[in-house]
Write an enzyme that holds these catalytic residues in place. Structure first.
Site, PDB file in Angstrom:
ATOM      1  N   ASP A  88       1.018  -1.037   0.198  1.00  0.00           N
ATOM      2  CA  ASP A  88      -0.101  -0.153   0.485  1.00  0.00           C
ATOM      3  C   ASP A  88       1.053   1.301  -0.389  1.00  0.00           C
ATOM      4  O   ASP A  88       1.709   1.642   0.953  1.00  0.00           O
ATOM      5  CB  ASP A  88      -0.799  -0.259   1.146  1.00  0.00           C
ATOM      6  CG  ASP A  88      -1.980   1.248   1.684  1.00  0.00           C
ATOM      7  OD1 ASP A  88      -1.029   2.157   0.125  1.00  0.00           O
ATOM      8  OD2 ASP A  88      -2.180   1.145   2.327  1.00  0.00           O
ATOM      9  N   ILE A 102      -4.375   5.509 -22.713  1.00  0.00           N
ATOM     10  CA  ILE A 102      -3.778   4.352 -22.933  1.00  0.00           C
ATOM     11  C   ILE A 102      -4.706   2.676 -23.696  1.00  0.00           C
ATOM     12  O   ILE A 102      -5.578   2.867 -22.871  1.00  0.00           O
ATOM     13  CB  ILE A 102      -2.962   3.487 -21.379  1.00  0.00           C
ATOM     14  CG1 ILE A 102      -1.638   4.883 -20.983  1.00  0.00           C
ATOM     15  CG2 ILE A 102      -1.592   2.654 -21.779  1.00  0.00           C
ATOM     16  CD1 ILE A 102      -0.816   5.829 -22.399  1.00  0.00           C
ATOM     17  N   TYR A 140      -8.583  13.957  -9.736  1.00  0.00           N
ATOM     18  CA  TYR A 140      -7.556  13.688 -10.790  1.00  0.00           C
ATOM     19  C   TYR A 140      -6.292  14.197 -11.016  1.00  0.00           C
ATOM     20  O   TYR A 140      -5.180  14.112 -11.017  1.00  0.00           O
ATOM     21  CB  TYR A 140      -7.587  12.013 -11.578  1.00  0.00           C
ATOM     22  CG  TYR A 140      -6.453  11.844 -12.569  1.00  0.00           C
ATOM     23  CD1 TYR A 140      -5.493  10.537 -11.553  1.00  0.00           C
ATOM     24  CD2 TYR A 140      -7.076  11.621 -14.379  1.00  0.00           C
ATOM     25  CE1 TYR A 140      -5.053   9.953 -12.329  1.00  0.00           C
ATOM     26  CE2 TYR A 140      -5.917  11.135 -14.930  1.00  0.00           C
ATOM     27  CZ  TYR A 140      -5.073  10.377 -13.973  1.00  0.00           C
ATOM     28  OH  TYR A 140      -4.095   9.525 -14.881  1.00  0.00           O
TER      29      TYR A 140
END
Ligand code: AKB
Length: 325
Positions: free
Chosen positions: A58, A178, A148
């Site tokens: 994490d 992508i 984001y």
């Protein structure tokens, strides 16, 4: 190459869309044992586990990042763990935590352990509605309207700060959407351009969540991997921007992609039902000016819409036919 060379690599986010393929390519180049893959939520593929070390990590836990770097004597990190744009709008707090705390931890561990180099992908999400949308320049307005995107701009500035203040050799590209056949992306706005292939082959139908005239910059995975490797192997004297380099692949509208797929699957039907992701797509560029990356470290993509579509259809058709045997 600098005097300090990359020998022991850590890929954080190795079970994700880019990480899963980048790790395998890095292992071919540097040797399986020298490329440690770290994943969090997704189960690693058989290939990822059998070709080198795999660890659960994490990235928001700095001590855990540090332990891997020490245990495996890591000198280079590819930090790919991220919460993408669409999921980020549903949970902005999670997006900030993973994207910013994660990057900060990586940069801090790299600074404290005097690592050779760090790779971190920024994105077209760093741009916003006030940015010129066609042939978006390298240096331009960066006022994104998604969390984001906010983490991408803040991340670029943080990477630049670590370079200026501590001399950390951190390298970033601004990736477009992508497109890949191995591991599906999760929670992005450009994900439609991957999902459309899966549905076209399996169901001959796809309901697209952006309008048919939505044009976005995209890139095929082999070019994405090439970009990450080329920028990291470039001599430090070539890297003048430690914020993200624009890297372009190919720009097309949703309907142009559907038409290209129809050439291989004539019965394919695509309908368009835009949802909340349309607004995100409308705030991003349609095409990028990547001349700075081309000039400084020789960036050049190999794939266009036609070659990418052909390859995607061949690869996915083969995979689906094998899995139904
Ligand atoms: C997304 O759609 O969120 C990502 C990106 C463009 O960074 N694929």
């Amino acid at each position: 190459m600098s005097k300090k060379t990359m020998r022991r690599l850590l890929v954080v986010g190795a079970t994700g869309q880019i990480g899963s393929e980048l790790t395998l390519e890095l292992r071919k180049r540097y040797g399986g044992e020298n490329v440690v893959a770290a994943g969090h939520r997704r189960k690693p593929s058989e290939n990822l586990v059998s070709t080198g070390p795999f660890i659960y990590l994490d990235v928001t836990q700095k001590d855990d990042v540090e332990k891997i770097v020490e245990d495996y004597k890591i000198d280079t990190i590819y930090q790919l763990a991220t919460v993408l744009s669409a999921v980020g709008e549903q949970n902005p707090q999670l997006s900030w935590n993973v994207n910013m705390i994660g990057l900060y931890n990586i940069l801090e561990v790299a600074r404290e352990h005097n690592l050779v180099r760090v790779f971190w992908p920024s994105s077209i999400a760093a741009f916003g509605p006030e940015t010129p949308r066609i042939n978006t320049p390298q240096d331009t307005v960066l006022i994104p309207t998604t969390m984001y995107g906010v983490t991408k701009v803040a991340g670029e500035l943080l990477c630049n700060y670590y370079f200026l203040r501590y001399g950390l050799d951190v390298r970033c590209v601004r990736y477009p959407g992508i497109i890949s056949s191995e591991t599906p992306p999760g929670g992005g706005t450009t994900d439609y351009a991957v999902a459309i292939f899966y549905e076209a082959i399996r169901k001959k139908r796809y309901t697209c969540f952006v309008r048919e005239d939505t044009v976005l910059p995209m890139m095929y995975m082999p070019d994405c991997i090439k970009g990450a490797i080329d920028i990291m192997e470039a001599d430090p004297s070539q890297i003048k921007h430690h914020v993200g380099y624009n890297v372009a692949g190919v720009s097309f509208s949703a309907s142009e992609l559907a038409a290209e797929i129809k050439k291989y699957i004539p019965e394919f039907e695509c309908e368009y039902k835009p949802d909340f992701r349309q607004k995100i797509a409308d705030s991003w560029p349609m095409s990028l000016d990547d001349s700075v990356a081309r000039e400084e470290w020789g960036w050049k993509p190999d794939h266009d819409l036609a070659s990418m579509t052909k390859d995607m259809i061949e690869k996915l058709t083969k995979r689906f036919s094998e899995s139904t045997l």
